[in-house]
Write a protein that holds these residues in place. Structure first.
Motif, PDB file in Angstrom:
ATOM      1  N   GLU A   1       0.801  -1.223   0.000  1.00  0.00           N
ATOM      2  CA  GLU A   1       0.000   0.000   0.000  1.00  0.00           C
ATOM      3  C   GLU A   1       0.834   1.272   0.000  1.00  0.00           C
ATOM      4  O   GLU A   1       0.575   2.186  -0.786  1.00  0.00           O
ATOM      5  N   ASP A   2       1.835   1.352   0.865  1.00  0.00           N
ATOM      6  CA  ASP A   2       2.607   2.589   0.947  1.00  0.00           C
ATOM      7  C   ASP A   2       3.284   2.895  -0.384  1.00  0.00           C
ATOM      8  O   ASP A   2       3.229   4.027  -0.876  1.00  0.00           O
ATOM      9  N   SER A   3       3.903   1.888  -0.994  1.00  0.00           N
ATOM     10  CA  SER A   3       4.603   2.151  -2.255  1.00  0.00           C
ATOM     11  C   SER A   3       3.638   2.420  -3.402  1.00  0.00           C
ATOM     12  O   SER A   3       3.980   3.133  -4.346  1.00  0.00           O
ATOM     13  N   LEU A   4       2.434   1.854  -3.342  1.00  0.00           N
ATOM     14  CA  LEU A   4       1.428   2.188  -4.356  1.00  0.00           C
ATOM     15  C   LEU A   4       1.111   3.677  -4.314  1.00  0.00           C
ATOM     16  O   LEU A   4       1.068   4.356  -5.355  1.00  0.00           O
ATOM     17  N   VAL A   5       0.896   4.204  -3.117  1.00  0.00           N
ATOM     18  CA  VAL A   5       0.592   5.631  -2.969  1.00  0.00           C
ATOM     19  C   VAL A   5       1.759   6.483  -3.456  1.00  0.00           C
ATOM     20  O   VAL A   5       1.571   7.470  -4.185  1.00  0.00           O
ATOM     21  N   ARG A   6       2.985   6.077  -3.096  1.00  0.00           N
ATOM     22  CA  ARG A   6       4.139   6.868  -3.517  1.00  0.00           C
ATOM     23  C   ARG A   6       4.312   6.816  -5.039  1.00  0.00           C
ATOM     24  O   ARG A   6       4.755   7.801  -5.655  1.00  0.00           O
ATOM     25  N   ALA A   7       3.952   5.683  -5.655  1.00  0.00           N
ATOM     26  CA  ALA A   7       4.021   5.587  -7.114  1.00  0.00           C
ATOM     27  C   ALA A   7       2.969   6.468  -7.774  1.00  0.00           C
ATOM     28  O   ALA A   7       3.213   7.049  -8.842  1.00  0.00           O
ATOM     29  N   LEU A   8       1.802   6.581  -7.154  1.00  0.00           N
ATOM     30  CA  LEU A   8       0.786   7.495  -7.685  1.00  0.00           C
ATOM     31  C   LEU A   8       1.290   8.930  -7.647  1.00  0.00           C
ATOM     32  O   LEU A   8       1.101   9.699  -8.598  1.00  0.00           O
ATOM     33  N   TRP A   9       1.926   9.323  -6.535  1.00  0.00           N
ATOM     34  CA  TRP A   9       2.458  10.678  -6.460  1.00  0.00           C
ATOM     35  C   TRP A   9       3.568  10.891  -7.484  1.00  0.00           C
ATOM     36  O   TRP A   9       3.747  11.998  -7.999  1.00  0.00           O
ATOM     37  N   ALA A  10       4.332   9.832  -7.797  1.00  0.00           N
ATOM     38  CA  ALA A  10       5.397   9.969  -8.796  1.00  0.00           C
ATOM     39  C   ALA A  10       4.825  10.326 -10.164  1.00  0.00           C
ATOM     40  O   ALA A  10       5.490  10.983 -10.971  1.00  0.00           O
TER      41      ALA A  10
ATOM     42  N   GLN B   1       4.268   8.428 -12.676  1.00  0.00           N
ATOM     43  CA  GLN B   1       4.739   7.587 -13.770  1.00  0.00           C
ATOM     44  C   GLN B   1       3.884   6.324 -13.855  1.00  0.00           C
ATOM     45  O   GLN B   1       3.252   5.932 -12.864  1.00  0.00           O
ATOM     46  N   PRO B   2       3.834   5.678 -15.014  1.00  0.00           N
ATOM     47  CA  PRO B   2       3.097   4.415 -15.104  1.00  0.00           C
ATOM     48  C   PRO B   2       3.527   3.442 -14.013  1.00  0.00           C
ATOM     49  O   PRO B   2       4.712   3.394 -13.639  1.00  0.00           O
ATOM     50  N   LEU B   3       2.581   2.686 -13.507  1.00  0.00           N
ATOM     51  CA  LEU B   3       2.857   1.785 -12.379  1.00  0.00           C
ATOM     52  C   LEU B   3       2.123   0.470 -12.558  1.00  0.00           C
ATOM     53  O   LEU B   3       1.092   0.392 -13.220  1.00  0.00           O
ATOM     54  N   VAL B   4       2.681  -0.548 -11.926  1.00  0.00           N
ATOM     55  CA  VAL B   4       2.048  -1.861 -11.839  1.00  0.00           C
ATOM     56  C   VAL B   4       2.107  -2.285 -10.383  1.00  0.00           C
ATOM     57  O   VAL B   4       3.155  -2.197  -9.734  1.00  0.00           O
ATOM     58  N   TRP B   5       0.965  -2.749  -9.869  1.00  0.00           N
ATOM     59  CA  TRP B   5       0.818  -3.050  -8.443  1.00  0.00           C
ATOM     60  C   TRP B   5       0.833  -4.550  -8.214  1.00  0.00           C
ATOM     61  O   TRP B   5      -0.020  -5.278  -8.716  1.00  0.00           O
ATOM     62  N   ASN B   6       1.821  -5.010  -7.441  1.00  0.00           N
ATOM     63  CA  ASN B   6       1.833  -6.388  -6.939  1.00  0.00           C
ATOM     64  C   ASN B   6       1.099  -6.375  -5.602  1.00  0.00           C
ATOM     65  O   ASN B   6       1.681  -6.100  -4.562  1.00  0.00           O
ATOM     66  N   ILE B   7      -0.187  -6.645  -5.632  1.00  0.00           N
ATOM     67  CA  ILE B   7      -1.009  -6.571  -4.436  1.00  0.00           C
ATOM     68  C   ILE B   7      -0.709  -7.755  -3.532  1.00  0.00           C
ATOM     69  O   ILE B   7      -0.400  -8.861  -4.010  1.00  0.00           O
ATOM     70  N   TYR B   8      -0.769  -7.518  -2.225  1.00  0.00           N
ATOM     71  CA  TYR B   8      -0.440  -8.575  -1.253  1.00  0.00           C
ATOM     72  C   TYR B   8      -1.438  -9.721  -1.397  1.00  0.00           C
ATOM     73  O   TYR B   8      -2.646  -9.527  -1.254  1.00  0.00           O
ATOM     74  N   PRO B   9      -0.966 -10.944  -1.694  1.00  0.00           N
ATOM     75  CA  PRO B   9      -1.897 -12.052  -1.953  1.00  0.00           C
ATOM     76  C   PRO B   9      -2.557 -12.566  -0.677  1.00  0.00           C
ATOM     77  O   PRO B   9      -1.917 -12.658   0.370  1.00  0.00           O
ATOM     78  N   GLN B  10      -3.839 -12.882  -0.772  1.00  0.00           N
ATOM     79  CA  GLN B  10      -4.595 -13.467   0.332  1.00  0.00           C
ATOM     80  C   GLN B  10      -5.131 -14.821  -0.103  1.00  0.00           C
ATOM     81  O   GLN B  10      -5.473 -15.032  -1.275  1.00  0.00           O
ATOM     82  N   HIS B  11      -5.224 -15.737   0.864  1.00  0.00           N
ATOM     83  CA  HIS B  11      -5.540 -17.119   0.518  1.00  0.00           C
ATOM     84  C   HIS B  11      -6.926 -17.267  -0.111  1.00  0.00           C
ATOM     85  O   HIS B  11      -7.174 -18.178  -0.892  1.00  0.00           O
ATOM     86  N   ASP B  12      -7.855 -16.378   0.215  1.00  0.00           N
ATOM     87  CA  ASP B  12      -9.214 -16.475  -0.328  1.00  0.00           C
ATOM     88  C   ASP B  12      -9.403 -15.619  -1.574  1.00  0.00           C
ATOM     89  O   ASP B  12     -10.532 -15.439  -2.042  1.00  0.00           O
ATOM     90  N   ASP B  13      -8.310 -15.088  -2.116  1.00  0.00           N
ATOM     91  CA  ASP B  13      -8.327 -14.246  -3.324  1.00  0.00           C
ATOM     92  C   ASP B  13      -9.083 -12.937  -3.138  1.00  0.00           C
ATOM     93  O   ASP B  13      -9.471 -12.292  -4.124  1.00  0.00           O
ATOM     94  N   ALA B  14      -9.267 -12.512  -1.886  1.00  0.00           N
ATOM     95  CA  ALA B  14      -9.937 -11.229  -1.647  1.00  0.00           C
ATOM     96  C   ALA B  14      -9.136 -10.073  -2.241  1.00  0.00           C
ATOM     97  O   ALA B  14      -9.705  -9.025  -2.562  1.00  0.00           O
ATOM     98  N   HIS B  15      -7.841 -10.273  -2.401  1.00  0.00           N
ATOM     99  CA  HIS B  15      -7.006  -9.203  -2.951  1.00  0.00           C
ATOM    100  C   HIS B  15      -7.344  -8.896  -4.408  1.00  0.00           C
ATOM    101  O   HIS B  15      -7.117  -7.776  -4.871  1.00  0.00           O
ATOM    102  N   LEU B  16      -7.896  -9.865  -5.119  1.00  0.00           N
ATOM    103  CA  LEU B  16      -8.193  -9.639  -6.532  1.00  0.00           C
ATOM    104  C   LEU B  16      -9.352  -8.655  -6.718  1.00  0.00           C
ATOM    105  O   LEU B  16      -9.337  -7.835  -7.639  1.00  0.00           O
ATOM    106  N   ALA B  17     -10.354  -8.726  -5.829  1.00  0.00           N
ATOM    107  CA  ALA B  17     -11.447  -7.741  -5.876  1.00  0.00           C
ATOM    108  C   ALA B  17     -10.917  -6.348  -5.539  1.00  0.00           C
ATOM    109  O   ALA B  17     -11.337  -5.347  -6.143  1.00  0.00           O
ATOM    110  N   LYS B  18      -9.993  -6.293  -4.604  1.00  0.00           N
ATOM    111  CA  LYS B  18      -9.382  -5.015  -4.225  1.00  0.00           C
ATOM    112  C   LYS B  18      -8.574  -4.445  -5.394  1.00  0.00           C
ATOM    113  O   LYS B  18      -8.617  -3.238  -5.670  1.00  0.00           O
TER     114      LYS B  18
END
Length: 348
Positions: A256-265, A267-284
């Motif tokens: 999360e912190d680096s995602l926000v800092r990349a938005l402020w930068a 520049q184009p960005l790609v987010w490696n979201i923290y994986p959760q066992h129930d795939d809840a991260h994919l909806a996020k």
């Protein structure tokens, strides 16, 4: 006001990173802060100079402390019963409860706006009768905003990419620059293979820790890297990490912190979201891409980056840049998280 911020470090430093940015942001605005943390070791490289108005204290010592004016319980960490009892005691003595804020995880999902600011009565234990409030960071005016220092745009405008790279011994000769700060995304090896085969030279700046280990694993099976040049980076303070993102043409970030800092930068960005066992991260992740207005190629890249057995399309820096820059402009028009926390605490 006097603030108590509580943080438990889980595994990837993002929690202490956010809490330090919040604590130092409050201090810069004249507030006094105690940061209670169970493992402060990462601050030695993340914030080596500290801040004169922020006390970093061992978590266990809070059991005998008296609470300040505002208590921030970050990311579902649970306060010690003795400290909760002290909040109740101060409330009885003064007739006014200290503001007690649950600082939640960042998400662009629709429910965040509905839940931001809601009260959460304490129904049992030493804090029975007290009230917490949910505080949700977010990407809209109906949330608590994102951490943003008041002088961030000015510092970024004065940034000299070539001088920054030279000072770190990076022999940049105009090739495409990418930063890599990731866990172990499913698409990493496919990306490295593609960059090595590409006709366009690329220099990949690899952060210390899990990203470096993942790249080394790929290197073990390769005798050459073709068009890809790799530069390993040391652990760096938050200010230097921001500058890394400003320097690069594409930022591959995590958490999360680096995602926000990349938005402020911006520049184009790609987010490696923290994986959760129930795939809840994919909806996020999908909710974030919806908010971003990500073009189809960027959505497809995120799918290949974060999901196993998904193809990884080609990088399209020029095609991805407009959505990120437009999102940055929208965010700059909103209040920042620290200012919103201060307003919320006064209202509470």
């Amino acid at each position: 006001m006097y603030w108590d911020i509580f943080c438990k470090v889980i595994d990837n430093h993002g929690d202490i990173g956010v809490c330090w940015r919040v604590a130092s942001g409050l201090a810069e605005r004249g507030e006094a802060v105690r940061l209670w943390v169970d493992d402060a070791s990462a601050l030695a490289w993340m914030a080596p100079d500290g801040h004169p108005r922020v006390q970093v204290l061992p978590w266990a010592e809070c059991r005998t402390a008296r609470p300040g004016d505002v208590v921030v319980e970050a990311f579902a960490c649970e306060l010690e019963p003795a400290f909760v009892a002290a909040i109740a005691e101060r409330t009885r003595a003064t007739g006014r409860q200290p503001a007690w804020i649950n600082l939640e995880y960042l998400s662009a999902e629709a429910w965040v706006e509905r839940c931001h600011g809601l009260p959460s009565p304490v129904l049992s234990g030493p804090g029975r009768g007290l009230t917490k409030h949910f505080f949700h960071p977010g990407f809209s005016a109906a949330t608590g905003g994102l951490v943003r220092e008041p002088d961030l745009p000015e510092r970024q405008a004065a940034f000299d990419r070539q001088a920054w790279l030279r000072a770190r011994g990076i022999d940049w000769r105009g090739e495409r620059l990418l930063s890599l700060f990731c866990y172990e995304p499913p698409g990493l090896h496919a990306l490295l293979d593609a960059l090595a085969r590409s006709a366009q030279p690329t220099r990949l700046l690899v952060t210390a820790g899990r990203a470096d280990a993942a790249v080394r694993q790929w290197l073990a099976g390769h005798s050459r890297v073709g068009s890809l040049v790799l530069d390993g980076l040391p652990l760096m303070p938050q200010s230097s990490f921001d500058e890394l993102l400003w320097a690069c043409d594409l930022n591959l970030v995590r958490g999360e912190d680096s995602l926000v800092r990349a938005l402020w930068a911006g520049q184009p960005l790609v987010w490696n979201i923290y994986p959760q066992h129930d795939d809840a991260h994919l909806a996020k992740l999908d909710a974030f891409l919806d908010w971003l207005g990500a073009p189809p190629s960027l959505r497809a890249f995120h799918a290949g980056w974060n999901r196993p057995q998904q193809p990884l399309p080609a990088i399209d820096i020029d095609g991805w840049r407009p959505a990120v820059q437009q999102a940055r402009r929208r965010l700059l028009a909103l209040p920042d998280l620290v200012s919103e926390l201060m307003r919320f605490a006064v209202r509470g």
